[in-house]
Motif scaffolding. Structure first.
Motif, PDB file in Angstrom:
ATOM      1  N   SER A 186      -1.624  51.707  10.142  1.00  0.00           N
ATOM      2  CA  SER A 186      -1.716  52.460   8.870  1.00  0.00           C
ATOM      3  C   SER A 186      -1.306  53.912   9.074  1.00  0.00           C
ATOM      4  CB  SER A 186      -3.125  52.370   8.284  1.00  0.00           C
ATOM      5  OG  SER A 186      -3.432  51.037   7.937  1.00  0.00           O
ATOM      6  N   ASN A 187      -0.227  54.097   9.816  1.00  0.00           N
ATOM      7  CA  ASN A 187       0.314  55.423  10.117  1.00  0.00           C
ATOM      8  C   ASN A 187       1.513  55.655   9.202  1.00  0.00           C
ATOM      9  OD1 ASN A 187       2.087  57.403  11.341  1.00  0.00           O
ATOM     10  ND2 ASN A 187       0.721  57.336  13.113  1.00  0.00           N
ATOM     11  N   LEU A 188       1.313  56.462   8.173  1.00  0.00           N
ATOM     12  CA  LEU A 188       2.354  56.663   7.169  1.00  0.00           C
ATOM     13  C   LEU A 188       3.637  57.257   7.746  1.00  0.00           C
ATOM     14  CD1 LEU A 188       3.116  56.283   4.229  1.00  0.00           C
ATOM     15  CD2 LEU A 188       2.174  58.567   3.768  1.00  0.00           C
ATOM     16  N   PRO A 189       3.586  58.337   8.542  1.00  0.00           N
ATOM     17  CA  PRO A 189       4.851  58.878   9.073  1.00  0.00           C
ATOM     18  C   PRO A 189       5.633  57.871   9.921  1.00  0.00           C
ATOM     19  CG  PRO A 189       3.082  60.481   9.353  1.00  0.00           C
ATOM     20  CD  PRO A 189       2.450  59.201   8.899  1.00  0.00           C
ATOM     21  N   LEU A 190       4.947  57.110  10.752  1.00  0.00           N
ATOM     22  CA  LEU A 190       5.619  56.113  11.585  1.00  0.00           C
ATOM     23  C   LEU A 190       6.198  54.990  10.714  1.00  0.00           C
ATOM     24  CD1 LEU A 190       6.214  55.534  14.553  1.00  0.00           C
ATOM     25  CD2 LEU A 190       4.046  54.294  14.665  1.00  0.00           C
ATOM     26  N   THR A 191       5.456  54.583   9.707  1.00  0.00           N
ATOM     27  CA  THR A 191       5.926  53.539   8.792  1.00  0.00           C
ATOM     28  C   THR A 191       7.172  53.994   8.045  1.00  0.00           C
ATOM     29  OG1 THR A 191       3.681  52.686   8.529  1.00  0.00           O
ATOM     30  CG2 THR A 191       5.276  52.102   6.815  1.00  0.00           C
ATOM     31  N   VAL A 192       7.127  55.195   7.486  1.00  0.00           N
ATOM     32  CA  VAL A 192       8.266  55.711   6.717  1.00  0.00           C
ATOM     33  C   VAL A 192       9.477  55.919   7.626  1.00  0.00           C
ATOM     34  CG1 VAL A 192       9.104  57.698   5.386  1.00  0.00           C
ATOM     35  CG2 VAL A 192       6.853  56.709   4.896  1.00  0.00           C
ATOM     36  N   ALA A 193       9.261  56.433   8.830  1.00  0.00           N
ATOM     37  CA  ALA A 193      10.378  56.627   9.774  1.00  0.00           C
ATOM     38  C   ALA A 193      10.995  55.285  10.137  1.00  0.00           C
ATOM     39  CB  ALA A 193       9.891  57.358  11.024  1.00  0.00           C
ATOM     40  N   GLY A 194      10.175  54.298  10.462  1.00  0.00           N
ATOM     41  CA  GLY A 194      10.691  52.974  10.793  1.00  0.00           C
ATOM     42  C   GLY A 194      11.462  52.364   9.642  1.00  0.00           C
ATOM     43  N   LEU A 195      10.917  52.479   8.436  1.00  0.00           N
ATOM     44  CA  LEU A 195      11.580  51.933   7.254  1.00  0.00           C
ATOM     45  C   LEU A 195      12.917  52.631   7.007  1.00  0.00           C
ATOM     46  CD1 LEU A 195      11.630  50.126   4.744  1.00  0.00           C
ATOM     47  CD2 LEU A 195      10.299  51.893   3.557  1.00  0.00           C
ATOM     48  N   ALA A 196      12.928  53.944   7.062  1.00  0.00           N
ATOM     49  CA  ALA A 196      14.159  54.700   6.798  1.00  0.00           C
ATOM     50  C   ALA A 196      15.246  54.362   7.817  1.00  0.00           C
ATOM     51  CB  ALA A 196      13.864  56.201   6.808  1.00  0.00           C
ATOM     52  N   ILE A 197      14.890  54.334   9.090  1.00  0.00           N
ATOM     53  CA  ILE A 197      15.880  54.043  10.131  1.00  0.00           C
ATOM     54  C   ILE A 197      16.361  52.597  10.004  1.00  0.00           C
ATOM     55  CG2 ILE A 197      16.289  53.892  12.622  1.00  0.00           C
ATOM     56  CD1 ILE A 197      14.166  56.188  12.876  1.00  0.00           C
ATOM     57  N   ALA A 198      15.454  51.677   9.726  1.00  0.00           N
ATOM     58  CA  ALA A 198      15.848  50.271   9.562  1.00  0.00           C
ATOM     59  C   ALA A 198      16.800  50.106   8.376  1.00  0.00           C
ATOM     60  CB  ALA A 198      14.613  49.393   9.381  1.00  0.00           C
ATOM     61  N   MET A 199      16.504  50.765   7.275  1.00  0.00           N
ATOM     62  CA  MET A 199      17.367  50.661   6.098  1.00  0.00           C
ATOM     63  C   MET A 199      18.740  51.280   6.354  1.00  0.00           C
ATOM     64  SD  MET A 199      15.702  48.974   3.810  1.00  0.00           S
ATOM     65  CE  MET A 199      16.770  49.268   2.426  1.00  0.00           C
ATOM     66  N   LEU A 200      18.747  52.444   6.987  1.00  0.00           N
ATOM     67  CA  LEU A 200      20.029  53.084   7.295  1.00  0.00           C
ATOM     68  C   LEU A 200      20.869  52.237   8.239  1.00  0.00           C
ATOM     69  CD1 LEU A 200      18.917  56.809   7.622  1.00  0.00           C
ATOM     70  CD2 LEU A 200      20.411  55.835   5.864  1.00  0.00           C
ATOM     71  N   SER A 201      20.235  51.671   9.264  1.00  0.00           N
ATOM     72  CA  SER A 201      21.002  50.842  10.197  1.00  0.00           C
ATOM     73  C   SER A 201      21.496  49.571   9.510  1.00  0.00           C
ATOM     74  CB  SER A 201      20.184  50.518  11.448  1.00  0.00           C
ATOM     75  OG  SER A 201      19.109  49.670  11.160  1.00  0.00           O
ATOM     76  N   LYS A 202      20.700  49.000   8.609  1.00  0.00           N
ATOM     77  CA  LYS A 202      21.129  47.799   7.886  1.00  0.00           C
ATOM     78  C   LYS A 202      22.320  48.102   6.985  1.00  0.00           C
ATOM     79  CE  LYS A 202      21.296  43.751   6.072  1.00  0.00           C
ATOM     80  NZ  LYS A 202      22.050  42.733   6.787  1.00  0.00           N
ATOM     81  N   LEU A 203      22.266  49.209   6.257  1.00  0.00           N
ATOM     82  CA  LEU A 203      23.382  49.554   5.378  1.00  0.00           C
ATOM     83  C   LEU A 203      24.629  49.908   6.173  1.00  0.00           C
ATOM     84  CD1 LEU A 203      21.460  51.477   2.594  1.00  0.00           C
ATOM     85  CD2 LEU A 203      22.521  49.209   2.434  1.00  0.00           C
ATOM     86  N   TRP A 204      24.468  50.567   7.316  1.00  0.00           N
ATOM     87  CA  TRP A 204      25.608  50.880   8.172  1.00  0.00           C
ATOM     88  C   TRP A 204      26.203  49.580   8.729  1.00  0.00           C
ATOM     89  CZ3 TRP A 204      25.219  54.981  12.668  1.00  0.00           C
ATOM     90  CH2 TRP A 204      26.501  55.275  13.147  1.00  0.00           C
ATOM     91  N   LEU A 205      25.336  48.644   9.110  1.00  0.00           N
ATOM     92  CA  LEU A 205      25.800  47.351   9.599  1.00  0.00           C
ATOM     93  C   LEU A 205      26.544  46.608   8.492  1.00  0.00           C
ATOM     94  CD1 LEU A 205      25.907  45.278  11.899  1.00  0.00           C
ATOM     95  CD2 LEU A 205      23.710  44.415  11.086  1.00  0.00           C
ATOM     96  N   LEU A 206      26.042  46.685   7.276  1.00  0.00           N
ATOM     97  CA  LEU A 206      26.726  46.049   6.156  1.00  0.00           C
ATOM     98  C   LEU A 206      28.104  46.671   5.949  1.00  0.00           C
ATOM     99  CD1 LEU A 206      26.469  43.910   3.960  1.00  0.00           C
ATOM    100  CD2 LEU A 206      25.444  45.654   2.501  1.00  0.00           C
TER     101      LEU A 206
END
Length: 170
Positions: A114-134
């Motif tokens: 339940s660590n908001l900064p870690l969750t948001v960082a993980g989500l943002a990086i995952a989304m950016l890498s997914k869109l870059w991969l796309l």
């Protein structure tokens, strides 16, 4: 996915609405802090949406758009990633996959703690890498081209040749 599901998944509405899955999953898991075990309902809804999404939309009327080309490139990559004509994509695809996997681990750890900064960082990086991969998959699609020696599924080749006005990139 079989050929008919891939044909439906090429619809840009399917692709763009799938972008919502990781943020929705994150919110559903995070909701456990507010609603406890009832969070299983939104988690189940996201999992159902994940399965239903590529089956829900009709095949596209046109594949002349970024999302459709990315999905077609993904189909090509998944079945022909070892082809020599696609070799120059391998290092970038592998790097983005590793970045996405590390980001997913950060996201899951953030959710577990339940660590908001870690969750948001993980989500943002995952989304950016997914869109870059796309975006890279669009490039794979363009490199495969209409005269590609790669045995692209007949449905994908037909959709690409009938609905796309792009020049073949060789």
């Amino acid at each position: 996915m079989d050929a008919s599901v891939w044909a439906r998944h090429v619809n840009p509405r399917s692709g763009w609405s799938r972008v919502s899955i990781l943020p929705a999953f994150t919110a559903a898991v995070w909701s456990r802090t507010w609603i406890g075990w009832w969070s299983l309902a939104p988690i189940a809804a996201v999992l159902i949406w994940t399965w239903l999404n590529p089956r829900l939309f009709p095949p596209p009327t046109s594949t002349d758009n970024w999302m459709s080309k990315g999905v077609l490139g993904e189909q090509i990559w998944l079945s022909h990633d070892s082809e020599p004509t696609l070799a120059h994509h391998r290092p970038v695809v592998r790097s983005l996959t590793v970045i996405g996997a590390v980001a997913a681990i950060l996201l899951l750890v953030g959710l577990a703690l339940s660590n908001l900064p870690l969750t948001v960082a993980g989500l943002a990086i995952a989304m950016l890498s997914k869109l870059w991969l796309l975006d890279r998959m669009v490039w794979v699609y363009q490199d495969a081209g209409d005269e590609s020696p790669l045995p692209i599924s007949e449905g994908s080749r037909r959709m690409a040749s009938e609905h796309s006005n792009r020049p073949t990139m060789r």
